[in-house]
Write a protein that holds these residues in place. Sequence first.
Motif, PDB file in Angstrom:
ATOM      1  N   PRO A 226       0.814  -1.232   0.000  1.00  0.00           N
ATOM      2  CA  PRO A 226       0.000   0.000   0.000  1.00  0.00           C
ATOM      3  C   PRO A 226       0.838   1.268   0.000  1.00  0.00           C
ATOM      4  N   LEU A 227       1.988   1.236   0.672  1.00  0.00           N
ATOM      5  CA  LEU A 227       2.850   2.417   0.691  1.00  0.00           C
ATOM      6  C   LEU A 227       3.350   2.745  -0.708  1.00  0.00           C
ATOM      7  N   PHE A 228       3.705   1.700  -1.463  1.00  0.00           N
ATOM      8  CA  PHE A 228       4.167   1.916  -2.825  1.00  0.00           C
ATOM      9  C   PHE A 228       3.039   2.466  -3.695  1.00  0.00           C
ATOM     10  N   LEU A 229       1.833   1.968  -3.492  1.00  0.00           N
ATOM     11  CA  LEU A 229       0.681   2.441  -4.272  1.00  0.00           C
ATOM     12  C   LEU A 229       0.481   3.940  -4.069  1.00  0.00           C
ATOM     13  N   TRP A 230       0.421   4.366  -2.816  1.00  0.00           N
ATOM     14  CA  TRP A 230       0.175   5.783  -2.546  1.00  0.00           C
ATOM     15  C   TRP A 230       1.379   6.642  -2.908  1.00  0.00           C
ATOM     16  N   LEU A 231       2.589   6.092  -2.752  1.00  0.00           N
ATOM     17  CA  LEU A 231       3.781   6.848  -3.141  1.00  0.00           C
ATOM     18  C   LEU A 231       3.788   7.103  -4.647  1.00  0.00           C
ATOM     19  N   SER A 232       3.381   6.114  -5.428  1.00  0.00           N
ATOM     20  CA  SER A 232       3.345   6.302  -6.875  1.00  0.00           C
ATOM     21  C   SER A 232       2.323   7.370  -7.263  1.00  0.00           C
ATOM     22  N   LEU A 233       1.203   7.428  -6.559  1.00  0.00           N
ATOM     23  CA  LEU A 233       0.208   8.462  -6.835  1.00  0.00           C
ATOM     24  C   LEU A 233       0.740   9.849  -6.470  1.00  0.00           C
TER      25      LEU A 233
ATOM     26  N   TRP B 196      -3.936   1.824 -11.177  1.00  0.00           N
ATOM     27  CA  TRP B 196      -4.282   1.214  -9.892  1.00  0.00           C
ATOM     28  C   TRP B 196      -5.769   0.904  -9.796  1.00  0.00           C
ATOM     29  N   SER B 197      -6.605   1.652 -10.499  1.00  0.00           N
ATOM     30  CA  SER B 197      -8.024   1.314 -10.521  1.00  0.00           C
ATOM     31  C   SER B 197      -8.273   0.003 -11.249  1.00  0.00           C
ATOM     32  N   VAL B 198      -7.421  -0.297 -12.219  1.00  0.00           N
ATOM     33  CA  VAL B 198      -7.538  -1.564 -12.957  1.00  0.00           C
ATOM     34  C   VAL B 198      -6.951  -2.712 -12.151  1.00  0.00           C
ATOM     35  N   HIS B 199      -5.769  -2.499 -11.569  1.00  0.00           N
ATOM     36  CA  HIS B 199      -5.054  -3.588 -10.905  1.00  0.00           C
ATOM     37  C   HIS B 199      -5.422  -3.739  -9.437  1.00  0.00           C
ATOM     38  N   GLN B 200      -5.843  -2.676  -8.788  1.00  0.00           N
ATOM     39  CA  GLN B 200      -6.197  -2.745  -7.360  1.00  0.00           C
ATOM     40  C   GLN B 200      -7.498  -1.986  -7.109  1.00  0.00           C
ATOM     41  N   PRO B 201      -8.601  -2.424  -7.687  1.00  0.00           N
ATOM     42  CA  PRO B 201      -9.855  -1.666  -7.527  1.00  0.00           C
ATOM     43  C   PRO B 201     -10.375  -1.638  -6.101  1.00  0.00           C
ATOM     44  N   ARG B 202      -9.960  -2.603  -5.270  1.00  0.00           N
ATOM     45  CA  ARG B 202     -10.433  -2.618  -3.880  1.00  0.00           C
ATOM     46  C   ARG B 202      -9.631  -1.671  -2.992  1.00  0.00           C
ATOM     47  N   ARG B 203      -8.415  -1.363  -3.388  1.00  0.00           N
ATOM     48  CA  ARG B 203      -7.569  -0.496  -2.571  1.00  0.00           C
ATOM     49  C   ARG B 203      -7.701   0.980  -2.960  1.00  0.00           C
ATOM     50  N   LEU B 204      -8.035   1.227  -4.220  1.00  0.00           N
ATOM     51  CA  LEU B 204      -8.138   2.604  -4.682  1.00  0.00           C
ATOM     52  C   LEU B 204      -9.527   2.815  -5.265  1.00  0.00           C
TER      53      LEU B 204
ATOM     54  N   ALA C 296      -9.727   9.271  -6.107  1.00  0.00           N
ATOM     55  CA  ALA C 296      -9.649  10.014  -7.369  1.00  0.00           C
ATOM     56  C   ALA C 296     -10.274  11.394  -7.213  1.00  0.00           C
ATOM     57  N   PHE C 297     -11.373  11.486  -6.486  1.00  0.00           N
ATOM     58  CA  PHE C 297     -12.044  12.772  -6.261  1.00  0.00           C
ATOM     59  C   PHE C 297     -11.142  13.721  -5.483  1.00  0.00           C
ATOM     60  N   VAL C 298     -10.480  13.221  -4.441  1.00  0.00           N
ATOM     61  CA  VAL C 298      -9.607  14.071  -3.620  1.00  0.00           C
ATOM     62  C   VAL C 298      -8.420  14.571  -4.437  1.00  0.00           C
ATOM     63  N   PHE C 299      -7.798  13.671  -5.210  1.00  0.00           N
ATOM     64  CA  PHE C 299      -6.672  14.100  -6.043  1.00  0.00           C
ATOM     65  C   PHE C 299      -7.141  15.117  -7.089  1.00  0.00           C
ATOM     66  N   GLY C 300      -8.373  14.943  -7.575  1.00  0.00           N
ATOM     67  CA  GLY C 300      -8.905  15.914  -8.517  1.00  0.00           C
ATOM     68  C   GLY C 300      -9.075  17.291  -7.900  1.00  0.00           C
TER      69      GLY C 300
ATOM     70  N   VAL D 256       4.410   2.288 -17.942  1.00  0.00           N
ATOM     71  CA  VAL D 256       3.836   2.430 -16.596  1.00  0.00           C
ATOM     72  C   VAL D 256       3.498   1.055 -16.032  1.00  0.00           C
ATOM     73  N   HIS D 257       2.970   0.182 -16.867  1.00  0.00           N
ATOM     74  CA  HIS D 257       2.635  -1.174 -16.435  1.00  0.00           C
ATOM     75  C   HIS D 257       3.879  -1.906 -15.944  1.00  0.00           C
ATOM     76  N   TRP D 258       4.969  -1.817 -16.694  1.00  0.00           N
ATOM     77  CA  TRP D 258       6.205  -2.507 -16.306  1.00  0.00           C
ATOM     78  C   TRP D 258       6.786  -1.896 -15.031  1.00  0.00           C
ATOM     79  N   LEU D 259       6.767  -0.572 -14.934  1.00  0.00           N
ATOM     80  CA  LEU D 259       7.392   0.107 -13.801  1.00  0.00           C
ATOM     81  C   LEU D 259       6.639  -0.147 -12.502  1.00  0.00           C
ATOM     82  N   LEU D 260       5.319  -0.046 -12.523  1.00  0.00           N
ATOM     83  CA  LEU D 260       4.548  -0.154 -11.288  1.00  0.00           C
ATOM     84  C   LEU D 260       4.346  -1.597 -10.846  1.00  0.00           C
ATOM     85  N   LEU D 261       4.498  -2.546 -11.752  1.00  0.00           N
ATOM     86  CA  LEU D 261       4.403  -3.955 -11.359  1.00  0.00           C
ATOM     87  C   LEU D 261       5.758  -4.567 -11.008  1.00  0.00           C
TER      88      LEU D 261
END
Length: 202
Positions: free
Chosen positions: A45-52, A80-88, A93-97, A182-187
Amino acid sequence: MSGLDRLGGWLRGGPAEPSEPGNVPGLVGRGSYRPQALLQRPVNPLFLWLSLIVAFLLNLLPVGAVPGVPDFLAVVLVFWSVHQPRRLGMAAAFVFGLLMDVHDGALFGEHALAYTLLSYGAITLHRRILWFPVLSQVLFVLPLLALAQLASLLIRLWVGGAFPGWWYFADSAVGALLWPAVHWLLLAPQRRPVDRDETRPL
């Protein structure tokens, strides 16, 4: 292998032969199945939010008005919405917007609406998108990014803004072309080593 032979093998308890290389035994006609998907660690999860956060900081660079510069945050949100829809979810998305609205000085809620629609579309289609190879996934990512840009553009036009020209959608095209990288880097942090311990499951 005939249908009767396949049925007989199933009744005997043995696995049926796959019809094509790379298929799951017993599942016929699913050549897009990729066994390497089973060789991934759970996402940190830390990596997910750090990437965002990194994608958000890239959007803050003073090159956002240049045509062809992609919305990095939108691309990472789709990933992350495609690969981790339960975590993000759409709330993130609304807050980042809203943060992007504050930074750009745009109409409050413009990016929030666009990113929420983007996240909703990616979550809705995530099973279908993951069924295809990475290069084919670009055909799904491009309409999602273009839809988000279109929503933002319609809001600007609604309040009296000028049409920026068709080059406005070049950002979505470049963002979709970046999808394989992006797919290669984040996975990359989730991939298991090839020479893993065979005595342990997976």
